[in-house]
Design a protein around this motif. Structure first.
Motif, PDB file in Angstrom:
ATOM      1  N   MET A   1     -12.061   8.033  -9.614  1.00 23.81           N
ATOM      2  CA  MET A   1     -10.608   8.025  -9.831  1.00 23.81           C
ATOM      3  C   MET A   1     -10.322   8.077 -11.336  1.00 23.81           C
ATOM      4  N   SER A   2      -9.427   8.975 -11.728  1.00 29.39           N
ATOM      5  CA  SER A   2      -9.100   9.123 -13.142  1.00 29.39           C
ATOM      6  C   SER A   2      -8.182   8.000 -13.609  1.00 29.39           C
ATOM      7  N   PRO A   3      -8.116   7.752 -14.929  1.00 28.45           N
ATOM      8  CA  PRO A   3      -7.193   6.725 -15.451  1.00 28.45           C
ATOM      9  C   PRO A   3      -5.737   6.995 -15.079  1.00 28.45           C
ATOM     10  N   VAL A   4      -5.351   8.267 -15.033  1.00 34.12           N
ATOM     11  CA  VAL A   4      -3.963   8.611 -14.678  1.00 34.12           C
ATOM     12  C   VAL A   4      -3.686   8.231 -13.221  1.00 34.12           C
ATOM     13  N   GLU A   5      -4.609   8.558 -12.331  1.00 35.27           N
ATOM     14  CA  GLU A   5      -4.440   8.215 -10.920  1.00 35.27           C
ATOM     15  C   GLU A   5      -4.377   6.698 -10.740  1.00 35.27           C
ATOM     16  N   ALA A   6      -5.253   5.989 -11.449  1.00 33.32           N
ATOM     17  CA  ALA A   6      -5.258   4.537 -11.357  1.00 33.32           C
ATOM     18  C   ALA A   6      -3.934   3.953 -11.834  1.00 33.32           C
ATOM     19  N   ALA A   7      -3.393   4.488 -12.940  1.00 30.56           N
ATOM     20  CA  ALA A   7      -2.129   3.998 -13.475  1.00 30.56           C
ATOM     21  C   ALA A   7      -0.981   4.260 -12.500  1.00 30.56           C
ATOM     22  N   LEU A   8      -0.983   5.438 -11.874  1.00 30.92           N
ATOM     23  CA  LEU A   8       0.086   5.770 -10.934  1.00 30.92           C
ATOM     24  C   LEU A   8       0.028   4.889  -9.680  1.00 30.92           C
ATOM     25  N   ILE A   9      -1.178   4.591  -9.215  1.00 29.90           N
ATOM     26  CA  ILE A   9      -1.303   3.715  -8.051  1.00 29.90           C
ATOM     27  C   ILE A   9      -0.830   2.305  -8.396  1.00 29.90           C
ATOM     28  N   ALA A  10      -1.169   1.828  -9.594  1.00 30.13           N
ATOM     29  CA  ALA A  10      -0.706   0.509 -10.018  1.00 30.13           C
ATOM     30  C   ALA A  10       0.814   0.466 -10.148  1.00 30.13           C
ATOM     31  N   LEU A  11       1.402   1.545 -10.690  1.00 28.53           N
ATOM     32  CA  LEU A  11       2.865   1.609 -10.804  1.00 28.53           C
ATOM     33  C   LEU A  11       3.523   1.636  -9.425  1.00 28.53           C
ATOM     34  N   ALA A  12       2.896   2.338  -8.490  1.00 27.91           N
ATOM     35  CA  ALA A  12       3.407   2.340  -7.121  1.00 27.91           C
ATOM     36  C   ALA A  12       3.362   0.927  -6.556  1.00 27.91           C
ATOM     37  N   GLY A  13       2.317   0.178  -6.914  1.00 25.71           N
ATOM     38  CA  GLY A  13       2.228  -1.215  -6.491  1.00 25.71           C
ATOM     39  C   GLY A  13       3.343  -2.060  -7.060  1.00 25.71           C
ATOM     40  N   VAL A  14       3.703  -1.829  -8.323  1.00 23.17           N
ATOM     41  CA  VAL A  14       4.825  -2.559  -8.937  1.00 23.17           C
ATOM     42  C   VAL A  14       6.115  -2.292  -8.165  1.00 23.17           C
ATOM     43  N   ALA A  15       6.374  -1.008  -7.883  1.00 19.22           N
ATOM     44  CA  ALA A  15       7.588  -0.641  -7.145  1.00 19.22           C
ATOM     45  C   ALA A  15       7.585  -1.252  -5.752  1.00 19.22           C
ATOM     46  N   ALA A  16       6.442  -1.192  -5.076  1.00 15.06           N
ATOM     47  CA  ALA A  16       6.354  -1.728  -3.719  1.00 15.06           C
ATOM     48  C   ALA A  16       6.545  -3.234  -3.715  1.00 15.06           C
ATOM     49  N   GLY A  17       5.934  -3.930  -4.665  1.00 13.41           N
ATOM     50  CA  GLY A  17       6.096  -5.379  -4.735  1.00 13.41           C
ATOM     51  C   GLY A  17       7.537  -5.786  -4.993  1.00 13.41           C
ATOM     52  N   THR A  18       8.229  -5.024  -5.837  1.00 10.78           N
ATOM     53  CA  THR A  18       9.639  -5.307  -6.121  1.00 10.78           C
ATOM     54  C   THR A  18      10.494  -5.119  -4.876  1.00 10.78           C
ATOM     55  N   ILE A  19      10.329  -3.979  -4.214  1.00  7.68           N
ATOM     56  CA  ILE A  19      11.137  -3.670  -3.035  1.00  7.68           C
ATOM     57  C   ILE A  19      10.821  -4.620  -1.884  1.00  7.68           C
ATOM     58  N   ASN A  20       9.542  -4.943  -1.690  1.00 10.06           N
ATOM     59  CA  ASN A  20       9.171  -5.838  -0.598  1.00 10.06           C
ATOM     60  C   ASN A  20       9.803  -7.214  -0.757  1.00 10.06           C
ATOM     61  N   THR A  21       9.876  -7.709  -1.985  1.00 17.32           N
ATOM     62  CA  THR A  21      10.442  -9.033  -2.215  1.00 17.32           C
ATOM     63  C   THR A  21      11.930  -9.066  -1.917  1.00 17.32           C
ATOM     64  N   VAL A  22      12.638  -8.011  -2.288  1.00 21.89           N
ATOM     65  CA  VAL A  22      14.086  -7.976  -2.075  1.00 21.89           C
ATOM     66  C   VAL A  22      14.426  -7.603  -0.640  1.00 21.89           C
TER      67      VAL A  22
END
Length: 253
Positions: A1-22
């Motif tokens: 997995m490239s650094p860009v792919e890893a960063a995008l997956i982590a950012l998707a995790g940030v968005a998902a964690g935010t939406i899931n909490t609300v």
């Protein structure tokens, strides 16, 4: 997995964690992201569930003030989520998905409708229950089986689980939307955690993917708690409806 792919997956995790909490439905961000990077569907679903558990814990911690005084309610309804989550995880691993997938959009639409008309229905339920002695702290009689059914769905796939839980709690339990959000976060955590344990035991988990999503979702959980607590009940209900409809469109497309 490239650094860009890893960063995008982590950012998707940030968005998902935010939406899931609300609200819920964060899976509709992380799951398609994993598919786009070539992760097989079942592995993506399993790894995503495992990765979002720390984010759910973060959301519960962020809403800890609203959980005050809800111990007995959470314990009672938590047992329903526990049983439902186990059954849902087993269904994912052992049954064909076609029949269940067909009803997912219907459940999401039903949840959105119930959230929108929730105050009116809740008043009617409260009036009827009051005539019988009032609504118990844990809600009217059908809340427990409804939470269990939502747990089955959450253990199987999980997208918009929060929308359905907010609909059930908003109609069947007499309390504020913010306290319902706190309860919803605990119940969703139970479902996600038990499903994750089942998946870890018997399915293939991509731990790199799960770790990236976990890192992002923990941050997102705190962001979601900060944002969600500031939303008035009417606006929170509108956000739930928008997210639910977005999830419905995404699944249909």
């Amino acid at each position: 997995m490239s650094p860009v792919e890893a960063a995008l997956i982590a950012l998707a995790g940030v968005a998902a964690g935010t939406i899931n909490t609300v609200v819920g439905s964060g899976t509709l961000i992380t799951f398609p992201t994993l598919l786009a990077f070539g992760v097989p569907p079942v592995t993506a679903n399993v790894s995503n569930t495992v990765g979002l558990v720390p984010g759910s814990m973060s959301g519960v911690f962020g809403y800890r003030r609203e959980l005050a005084g809800q111990r007995s309610r959470v314990l009672r309804l938590g047992s329903a989520s526990l049983l439902g989550g186990i059954l849902g995880a087993v269904l994912l691993l052992w049954l064909p998905s076609a029949a269940f997938d067909a009803i997912v959009p219907v459940l999401i639409l039903l949840g959105v409708v119930l959230v929108v008309i929730g105050p009116r229905v809740q008043r009617a339920v409260a009036a009827r229950a009051e005539a019988r002695g009032g609504i118990p702290d844990h809600g009217v009689w059908w809340v427990w089986p409804a939470v269990a059914a939502t747990g089955v769905y959450g253990g199987y796939f999980g997208a918009a689980q929060g929308v359905l839980l907010m609909a059930v709690l908003g109609i069947g339990v007499a309390d504020s939307m913010q306290r319902h959000t706190a309860t919803k976060n605990v119940l969703a955590l139970i479902v996600n955690a038990v499903a994750a344990l089942v998946f870890i035991a018997v399915a293939e988990v991509d731990w790199e993917v799960a770790g990236l999503i976990a890192l992002g979702s923990v941050i997102g959980g705190q962001l979601g708690a900060t944002v969600g607590r500031r939303l008035p009940a009417s606006l929170l209900r509108a956000v739930i409806a928008v997210v639910g409809l977005t999830a419905l469109v995404a699944l249909l497309v």
